[in-house]
Design a protein around this motif. Structure first.
Motif, mmCIF file in Angstrom:
data_model
loop_
_atom_site.group_PDB
_atom_site.id
_atom_site.type_symbol
_atom_site.label_atom_id
_atom_site.label_comp_id
_atom_site.label_asym_id
_atom_site.label_seq_id
_atom_site.Cartn_x
_atom_site.Cartn_y
_atom_site.Cartn_z
ATOM 1 N N GLY A 139 -8.380 15.141 12.783
ATOM 2 C CA GLY A 139 -7.252 15.421 11.627
ATOM 3 C C GLY A 139 -5.966 14.723 12.012
ATOM 4 N N GLN A 140 -6.226 13.475 12.465
ATOM 5 C CA GLN A 140 -5.250 12.650 13.062
ATOM 6 C C GLN A 140 -4.967 11.306 12.284
ATOM 7 N N GLY A 141 -5.816 10.708 11.359
ATOM 8 C CA GLY A 141 -5.571 9.381 10.851
ATOM 9 C C GLY A 141 -4.312 9.242 10.184
ATOM 10 N N GLY A 142 -3.813 10.195 9.374
ATOM 11 C CA GLY A 142 -2.656 10.184 8.698
ATOM 12 C C GLY A 142 -1.198 10.432 9.658
ATOM 13 N N GLY A 143 -1.594 11.101 10.509
ATOM 14 C CA GLY A 143 -0.680 11.570 11.639
ATOM 15 C C GLY A 143 -0.254 10.379 12.385
ATOM 16 N N THR A 144 -1.172 9.960 12.853
ATOM 17 C CA THR A 144 -0.879 8.430 13.657
ATOM 18 C C THR A 144 -0.404 7.377 12.833
ATOM 19 N N GLY A 167 0.810 -1.275 0.011
ATOM 20 C CA GLY A 167 -0.018 0.078 0.055
ATOM 21 C C GLY A 167 0.884 1.211 -0.042
ATOM 22 N N ALA A 168 0.676 1.945 -1.233
ATOM 23 C CA ALA A 168 1.574 3.149 -0.975
ATOM 24 C C ALA A 168 0.424 4.419 -0.694
ATOM 25 N N GLY A 169 -0.032 4.442 0.600
ATOM 26 C CA GLY A 169 -0.710 5.419 0.846
ATOM 27 C C GLY A 169 0.284 6.135 2.005
ATOM 28 N N ILE A 170 -0.416 6.957 2.844
ATOM 29 C CA ILE A 170 0.411 7.902 3.804
ATOM 30 C C ILE A 170 1.358 7.007 4.702
ATOM 31 N N GLY A 171 0.655 5.888 5.138
ATOM 32 C CA GLY A 171 1.284 5.025 6.071
ATOM 33 C C GLY A 171 2.395 4.095 5.516
ATOM 34 N N GLY A 172 2.008 3.459 4.325
ATOM 35 C CA GLY A 172 2.915 2.622 3.421
ATOM 36 C C GLY A 172 4.319 3.245 3.195
ATOM 37 N N GLY A 191 0.450 -1.332 -9.931
ATOM 38 C CA GLY A 191 -0.239 -2.275 -10.370
ATOM 39 C C GLY A 191 -0.132 -3.785 -9.716
ATOM 40 N N SER A 192 0.269 -3.791 -8.637
ATOM 41 C CA SER A 192 0.858 -5.085 -7.952
ATOM 42 C C SER A 192 -0.120 -5.143 -6.703
ATOM 43 N N GLY A 193 -1.366 -5.908 -6.707
ATOM 44 C CA GLY A 193 -1.991 -6.005 -5.439
ATOM 45 C C GLY A 193 -1.849 -7.428 -4.861
ATOM 46 N N GLY A 222 -7.436 18.435 0.867
ATOM 47 C CA GLY A 222 -6.291 19.029 1.703
ATOM 48 C C GLY A 222 -5.889 18.069 2.894
ATOM 49 N N ILE A 223 -5.142 18.355 3.735
ATOM 50 C CA ILE A 223 -4.763 17.505 4.986
ATOM 51 C C ILE A 223 -4.359 18.263 6.145
ATOM 52 N N TYR A 224 -4.603 18.149 7.280
ATOM 53 C CA TYR A 224 -3.896 18.785 8.363
ATOM 54 C C TYR A 224 -2.748 17.953 9.041
ATOM 55 N N HIS A 282 4.559 -2.488 -2.659
ATOM 56 C CA HIS A 282 3.457 -2.940 -3.881
ATOM 57 C C HIS A 282 2.388 -2.169 -3.456
ATOM 58 N N GLU A 283 1.997 -1.296 -4.701
ATOM 59 C CA GLU A 283 0.766 -0.415 -4.769
ATOM 60 C C GLU A 283 -0.403 -1.285 -5.804
ATOM 61 N N ARG A 284 -1.466 -1.418 -5.297
ATOM 62 C CA ARG A 284 -2.301 -2.107 -6.315
ATOM 63 C C ARG A 284 -2.563 -1.141 -7.441
ATOM 64 N N GLN A 285 -2.669 0.191 -7.186
ATOM 65 C CA GLN A 285 -3.289 1.032 -8.419
ATOM 66 C C GLN A 285 -2.099 1.007 -9.604
ATOM 67 N N ALA A 286 -2.487 1.478 -10.682
ATOM 68 C CA ALA A 286 -1.672 1.605 -11.673
ATOM 69 C C ALA A 286 -0.548 2.780 -11.395
ATOM 70 N N LEU A 306 -1.816 20.467 0.611
ATOM 71 C CA LEU A 306 -2.507 19.583 -0.520
ATOM 72 C C LEU A 306 -1.955 18.155 -0.277
ATOM 73 N N ARG A 307 -3.141 17.262 -0.301
ATOM 74 C CA ARG A 307 -2.621 15.873 -0.247
ATOM 75 C C ARG A 307 -1.587 15.404 -1.299
ATOM 76 N N GLU A 308 -2.022 15.929 -2.435
ATOM 77 C CA GLU A 308 -0.783 15.513 -3.506
ATOM 78 C C GLU A 308 0.481 15.890 -3.302
ATOM 79 N N LEU A 347 -0.842 -1.269 9.940
ATOM 80 C CA LEU A 347 -0.677 0.151 10.356
ATOM 81 C C LEU A 347 -1.476 0.938 9.309
ATOM 82 N N GLY A 348 -1.776 2.201 9.884
ATOM 83 C CA GLY A 348 -2.586 3.270 9.292
ATOM 84 C C GLY A 348 -4.026 2.854 9.454
ATOM 85 N N ASP A 349 -4.840 3.101 8.385
ATOM 86 C CA ASP A 349 -6.450 2.922 8.512
ATOM 87 C C ASP A 349 -6.670 1.382 8.515
HETATM 88 C C1 LIG Z 1 -12.941 13.299 5.092
HETATM 89 C C2 LIG Z 1 -11.482 12.791 5.777
HETATM 90 C C3 LIG Z 1 -10.549 13.834 6.289
HETATM 91 C C4 LIG Z 1 -9.388 13.630 6.774
HETATM 92 N N1 LIG Z 1 -8.495 14.497 7.290
HETATM 93 C C5 LIG Z 1 -7.215 14.248 7.605
HETATM 94 C C6 LIG Z 1 -6.435 15.034 8.087
HETATM 95 O O1 LIG Z 1 -6.887 16.222 8.147
HETATM 96 N N2 LIG Z 1 -5.171 14.870 8.754
HETATM 97 C C7 LIG Z 1 -5.067 13.463 8.900
HETATM 98 O O2 LIG Z 1 -3.719 13.017 9.371
HETATM 99 N N3 LIG Z 1 -5.834 12.301 8.611
HETATM 100 C C8 LIG Z 1 -6.911 12.593 7.790
HETATM 101 N N4 LIG Z 1 -7.642 11.912 7.465
HETATM 102 C C9 LIG Z 1 -7.297 10.377 7.487
HETATM 103 C C10 LIG Z 1 -6.146 9.935 6.516
HETATM 104 O O3 LIG Z 1 -6.698 10.322 5.141
HETATM 105 C C11 LIG Z 1 -5.901 8.482 6.561
HETATM 106 O O4 LIG Z 1 -5.884 8.052 7.709
HETATM 107 C C12 LIG Z 1 -4.709 8.052 5.893
HETATM 108 O O5 LIG Z 1 -4.817 8.458 4.648
HETATM 109 C C13 LIG Z 1 -4.754 6.507 5.987
HETATM 110 O O6 LIG Z 1 -3.486 6.334 5.323
HETATM 111 P P1 LIG Z 1 -3.089 4.753 4.957
HETATM 112 O O7 LIG Z 1 -1.819 4.483 4.232
HETATM 113 O O8 LIG Z 1 -3.139 3.822 6.137
HETATM 114 O O9 LIG Z 1 -4.025 4.223 3.838
HETATM 115 P P2 LIG Z 1 -4.569 4.717 2.523
HETATM 116 O O10 LIG Z 1 -4.396 6.300 2.261
HETATM 117 O O11 LIG Z 1 -5.905 4.399 2.320
HETATM 118 O O12 LIG Z 1 -3.538 3.894 1.539
HETATM 119 C C14 LIG Z 1 -3.974 2.612 1.315
HETATM 120 C C15 LIG Z 1 -3.008 2.311 -0.112
HETATM 121 O O13 LIG Z 1 -3.043 0.740 -0.113
HETATM 122 C C16 LIG Z 1 -3.241 0.582 -1.525
HETATM 123 N N5 LIG Z 1 -3.842 -1.036 -1.743
HETATM 124 C C17 LIG Z 1 -5.095 -1.387 -1.050
HETATM 125 N N6 LIG Z 1 -5.226 -2.543 -1.256
HETATM 126 C C18 LIG Z 1 -3.994 -3.126 -1.684
HETATM 127 C C19 LIG Z 1 -3.621 -4.334 -1.973
HETATM 128 N N7 LIG Z 1 -4.214 -5.430 -1.633
HETATM 129 N N8 LIG Z 1 -2.244 -4.454 -2.423
HETATM 130 C C20 LIG Z 1 -1.418 -3.339 -2.892
HETATM 131 N N9 LIG Z 1 -2.009 -2.163 -2.590
HETATM 132 C C21 LIG Z 1 -3.273 -1.970 -1.975
HETATM 133 C C22 LIG Z 1 -4.400 1.670 -2.047
HETATM 134 O O14 LIG Z 1 -4.618 1.594 -3.471
HETATM 135 C C23 LIG Z 1 -3.929 2.567 -1.350
HETATM 136 O O15 LIG Z 1 -3.043 3.379 -2.324
HETATM 137 C C24 LIG Z 1 -9.002 12.153 6.675
HETATM 138 C C25 LIG Z 1 -9.821 11.220 6.390
HETATM 139 C C26 LIG Z 1 -11.070 11.337 5.564
HETATM 140 C C27 LIG Z 1 -12.080 10.262 5.332
#
Ligand SMILES: Cc1cc2nc3c(=O)[nH]c(=O)nc-3n(C[C@H](O)[C@H](O)[C@H](O)COP(=O)(O)OP(=O)(O)OC[C@H]3O[C@@H](n4cnc5c(N)ncnc54)[C@H](O)[C@@H]3O)c2cc1C
Length: 379
Positions: A290-295, A10-15, A123-125, A44-46, A32-36, A101-103, A278-280
């Protein structure tokens, strides 16, 4: 230097943070990130002190916060704009909070990971993980590692592939997120730089400057609220709720929203054998603090630190990591989950309640406690 191998899912904030932090400690890392392609989801994000500390520790702070906004205060207001309470931020001895900005954040994390030597495969799930460090892809190809970090988000499939119980609550509320161009017409100059949250009935509107040109809006309501119409807002309905924001809401009419229903996740344990969550995937929470990404970032750096200490097997290190990081994370989750109750209270009760709460230091403290979380592992 350690040359053990880690697989991150997972290539989100946590991974991305975990991959970078591990690579900087001498691990070979494949992510490995599932999306292409790696995409930032949301607007945005705090990022509070704890997340900023994590960004700094992987060398991504300057890049992520370039052009970001630092407001002087967070203010809660009634639908007519009257102040309910205020928390000062970003001054001497105050908590720091960048809004960005999240991006920008995700791009900085990708750069940090690549520069640290992480091999990113898109592209690798992954389809399953096993406690011995095996990861399956499409049930056929496998990868074997000393450590597997699963950060596949709130809808995690991999959680179901391993013997770990979890509780997932889908809440009645969610948020529509979008960006609008900044304008001097929305608020007087002294207010325009603040983080402002307006309350009315079961609706809230959060106004957040993110860059000199862009404002992030999060509109919170029930998932079945008619004020959300597919990928657009019903602007007149929102204007009816928040008449002081008529001009600002007019700027949203042609803009697509991103809708997410809030969720809460609690796993029975964060790891099994050599696999950590870890993460979500492990500890999703509604975003009221505003702490999901922070934690996620804080726990990612703590994890890398724990498993990189000499003389400890990953499975044992992960137990210590969870023991140290879980209490602070769960306190944050509990506080943000409790904050949903504010949505069910009528204005005539909520307004005096929030005004009184704002004068109580324990209330402010509960909002800010997570900003002091640090990736500290006690051996
Ligand atoms: C409305 C809203 C507002 C928010 N505001 C804030 C804020 O202000 N500050 C803050 O800190 N947090 C905020 N959050 C929370 C924050 O966005 C999340 O906690 C954070 O993005 C989680 O990151 P993550 O890496 O755990 O998961 P994600 O960001 O969901 O990343 C998961 C990644 O894993 C990939 N994936 C999934 N399955 C597979 C698989 N089988 N194989 C390979 N890859 C896979 C996905 O494509 C994705 O890229 C907010 C959330 C919401 C809904």
């Amino acid at each position: 230097m350690d040359s053990r191998h880690a697989t991150v899912i997972g290539a989100g904030i946590g991974g991305l943070t975990a991959a970078s932090a591990l690579a900087r400690r001498g691990w070979t890392v494949r992510l490995h990130e599932r999306q292409a392609e790696i995409r930032a989801v949301g607007a945005g994000i705090y990022v509070w002190d704890n997340g900023l500390f994590a960004l700094d520790s992987i060398g991504a702070f300057d890049d992520a916060t370039y052009g970001a906004h630092m407001g002087p205060a967070v203010e809660a207001r009634t639908h007519t704009g009257d102040l309910l309470y205020r928390i000062d931020i970003n001054g001497a001895d105050r908590p720091r909070c960048y809004t960005l900005l999240r991006e920008r954040l995700v791009a900085a994390l990708v750069r940090s990971a690549r520069e640290s030597g992480v091999d990113i495969v898109t592209g690798s799930g992954a389809t399953a993980v096993r406690p011995d460090g095996t990861v399956e892809f499409d049930g056929r190809a496998t990868e074997q590692s000393d450590l597997v970090v699963v950060a596949d988000g709130v809808h995690s499939r991999l959680r179901d592939s391993i013997d770990l119980a979890y509780r997932r609550i889908r809440m009645t509320q969610g948020a529509a997120r979008l960006m609008i161009p900044a304008s001097p017409d929305y608020f007087p100059a002294e207010d325009a730089v603040k983080h402002l949250e307006f309350f009315r009935g079961r609706r809230r509107l959060l106004y957040t400057p993110c860059t000199p040109d862009l404002i992030y809006l999060a509109l919170v309501c029930d998932a079945d609220d008619p004020a959300i119409r597919g990928s657009r807002l019903d602007v007149p309905l929102w204007q009816h709720s928040f008449p002081v924001l008529t001009q600002l809401l007019a700027a949203t009419s042609d803009i697509r929203i991103r809708w997410d229903t809030f969720e809460y996740v609690r796993m029975s344990a964060w790891s099994r054998g050599a696999v950590a969550f870890l993460g979500d995937a492990a500890h999703a929470q509604p975003p009221y603090l505003g702490q999901g990404g922070g934690t996620a970032m804080t726990n990612a750096v703590a994890l890398a630190d724990a498993v990189s200490r000499p003389g400890r097997e990953p499975a044992d290190a992960l137990t210590v990591w969870e023991r140290d990081m879980r209490p602070g994370t769960e306190r944050t989750q509990r506080t943000s989950y409790r904050m949903r109750l504010l949505n069910s209270v009528p204005d005539r009760v909520r307004n005096p309640l929030l005004t009184a709460a704002g004068r109580v230091s324990a209330f402010t403290e509960s909002q800010l406690a997570a900003t002091r979380l640090r990736p500290t592992i006690n051996t």
